[in-house]
Design a protein around this motif. Structure first.
Motif, PDB file in Angstrom:
ATOM      1  N   ASN A 149      18.227   9.730  46.616  1.00  0.00           N
ATOM      2  CA  ASN A 149      18.930   9.927  47.885  1.00  0.00           C
ATOM      3  C   ASN A 149      18.031   9.612  49.083  1.00  0.00           C
ATOM      4  O   ASN A 149      18.416   8.865  49.995  1.00  0.00           O
ATOM      5  N   ASN A 150      16.819  10.169  49.077  1.00  0.00           N
ATOM      6  CA  ASN A 150      15.896   9.944  50.203  1.00  0.00           C
ATOM      7  C   ASN A 150      15.481   8.480  50.305  1.00  0.00           C
ATOM      8  O   ASN A 150      15.335   7.943  51.410  1.00  0.00           O
ATOM      9  N   SER A 151      15.291   7.837  49.152  1.00  0.00           N
ATOM     10  CA  SER A 151      14.872   6.435  49.167  1.00  0.00           C
ATOM     11  C   SER A 151      16.002   5.515  49.612  1.00  0.00           C
ATOM     12  O   SER A 151      15.769   4.529  50.321  1.00  0.00           O
ATOM     13  N   LEU A 152      17.235   5.828  49.213  1.00  0.00           N
ATOM     14  CA  LEU A 152      18.376   5.008  49.635  1.00  0.00           C
ATOM     15  C   LEU A 152      18.610   5.134  51.140  1.00  0.00           C
ATOM     16  O   LEU A 152      18.798   4.134  51.838  1.00  0.00           O
ATOM     17  N   LEU A 153      18.595   6.367  51.643  1.00  0.00           N
ATOM     18  CA  LEU A 153      18.824   6.575  53.074  1.00  0.00           C
ATOM     19  C   LEU A 153      17.670   6.021  53.907  1.00  0.00           C
ATOM     20  O   LEU A 153      17.877   5.324  54.901  1.00  0.00           O
ATOM     21  N   GLY A 154      16.448   6.352  53.499  1.00  0.00           N
ATOM     22  CA  GLY A 154      15.289   5.868  54.236  1.00  0.00           C
ATOM     23  C   GLY A 154      15.146   4.360  54.158  1.00  0.00           C
ATOM     24  O   GLY A 154      14.817   3.703  55.141  1.00  0.00           O
ATOM     25  N   GLY A 155      15.408   3.810  52.961  1.00  0.00           N
ATOM     26  CA  GLY A 155      15.319   2.365  52.792  1.00  0.00           C
ATOM     27  C   GLY A 155      16.360   1.638  53.607  1.00  0.00           C
ATOM     28  O   GLY A 155      16.098   0.568  54.157  1.00  0.00           O
ATOM     29  N   SER A 156      17.551   2.219  53.704  1.00  0.00           N
ATOM     30  CA  SER A 156      18.620   1.606  54.487  1.00  0.00           C
ATOM     31  C   SER A 156      18.234   1.463  55.954  1.00  0.00           C
ATOM     32  O   SER A 156      18.581   0.478  56.605  1.00  0.00           O
ATOM     33  N   ASN A 157      17.498   2.440  56.471  1.00  0.00           N
ATOM     34  CA  ASN A 157      17.133   2.441  57.890  1.00  0.00           C
ATOM     35  C   ASN A 157      15.721   1.913  58.137  1.00  0.00           C
ATOM     36  O   ASN A 157      15.231   1.941  59.272  1.00  0.00           O
TER      37      ASN A 157
ATOM     38  N   LEU B 283      26.848   8.974  49.927  1.00  0.00           N
ATOM     39  CA  LEU B 283      25.854   9.659  49.106  1.00  0.00           C
ATOM     40  C   LEU B 283      26.169  11.140  48.951  1.00  0.00           C
ATOM     41  O   LEU B 283      25.866  11.737  47.913  1.00  0.00           O
ATOM     42  N   ARG B 284      26.773  11.746  49.963  1.00  0.00           N
ATOM     43  CA  ARG B 284      27.193  13.143  49.827  1.00  0.00           C
ATOM     44  C   ARG B 284      28.224  13.274  48.716  1.00  0.00           C
ATOM     45  O   ARG B 284      28.216  14.241  47.947  1.00  0.00           O
TER      46      ARG B 284
END
Length: 272
Positions: free
Chosen positions: A85-93, A185-186
């Motif tokens: 989750n953190n990698s997908l969100l952080g990677g997206s931004n 993701l939620r």
């Protein structure tokens, strides 16, 4: 495929840069906090405690899950979920948030999603240590199945890398995409099998198609694979159709993401 090859070569050639930037970001994120990097472990630990109280004690009432204490079953899934989750969100931004760096950098912008993934690895590693200690306490003994953990870890990295390239590019082109991804993701948190087993939750032969569809989720494939490894249930090659579908998704996303990235990255500053 040439775009995929170019992006992969850029990661390998700039591995040292990726490592240095990720370490700098770890310190910069928590430098104004008294506990510093301890928060990378403390924050997920608090969330694990909350989920265990709600789902382990409240919903599941402390019952075993697939013959395993719920806390162990949940930890295996939720630790992987936090990292994903953190990698997908952080990677997206990752590209959009580095607008100043993008205009001055002397390294390829394609490494920024990988930098974010590396930054999250510190927390993942600490939580895996907690998992191993917990399994020792609850007498979950090592077995030959544990070796396939490395296969599923590679699956997780491949998944995050391919979607990181795609998501970070789309976020630059369409800013609303990052907000939409948060909402998706939620929902995926409850559909990935991280905190409950929907195979036992969804009963009846008429509903088996729902389970089969949910099992095609790449995140579920990774989480369930980690459980197969640590709880000594089955080998990855016994999931032939799921394994084939997973890698087809990864290949498709990698091709599309790399193509879009190479096509638009010279104009990222203009879009931002």
């Amino acid at each position: 495929m040439n775009d995929v090859k170019t992006v992969l070569i850029e990661q390998i050639k700039n591995f040292g840069t990726i490592s240095r930037i990720s370490k700098y970001e770890e310190r910069a994120t928590y430098q104004s906090h008294y506990l510093g990097l301890v928060w990378q472990f403390l924050n997920p630990a608090i969330q694990v405690g909350i989920y265990y109280i709600v789902f382990g004690i409240g919903v599941n009432r402390g019952r075993l899950m697939e013959g395993t204490p719920y806390i162990i079953w949940m930890l295996i899934g939720i630790i992987a979920w936090f990292f994903i989750n953190n990698s997908l969100l952080g990677g997206s931004n990752s590209i959009y948030s580095k607008v100043g760096m993008v205009s001055k950098m002397k390294f390829p912008v394609s490494i920024l999603p990988t930098v974010n993934m590396f930054s999250n690895f510190v927390s993942y590693r600490a939580m895996m240590g907690v998992l191993l200690i917990s399994m020792f306490v609850f007498n979950v003994n090592p077995s030959i199945y544990w070796l396939q953990y490395f296969y599923y870890f590679i699956c997780m990295i491949a998944f995050l890398f391919s979607f990181g390239i795609l998501n970070s590019t789309i976020t630059v082109l369409v800013r609303d995409y990052h907000i939409m991804l948060q909402s998706v993701l939620r929902l995926l948190f409850y559909l990935s099998g991280a905190i409950w087993n929907f195979q036992t939750l969804i009963q009846g032969e008429s509903n088996r198609w729902v389970v089969r569809v949910l099992e095609l989720n790449p995140i579920y494939y990774i989480i369930d694979g980690f459980r197969d490894s640590f709880l000594s249930k089955s080998w990855f090659w016994e999931k032939g159709s799921q394994t084939m579908f997973f890698w087809l998704v990864i290949l498709l996303v990698m091709i599309v993401g790399s193509h879009l990235h190479m096509k638009f990255r010279a104009r990222f500053i203009d879009f931002i």
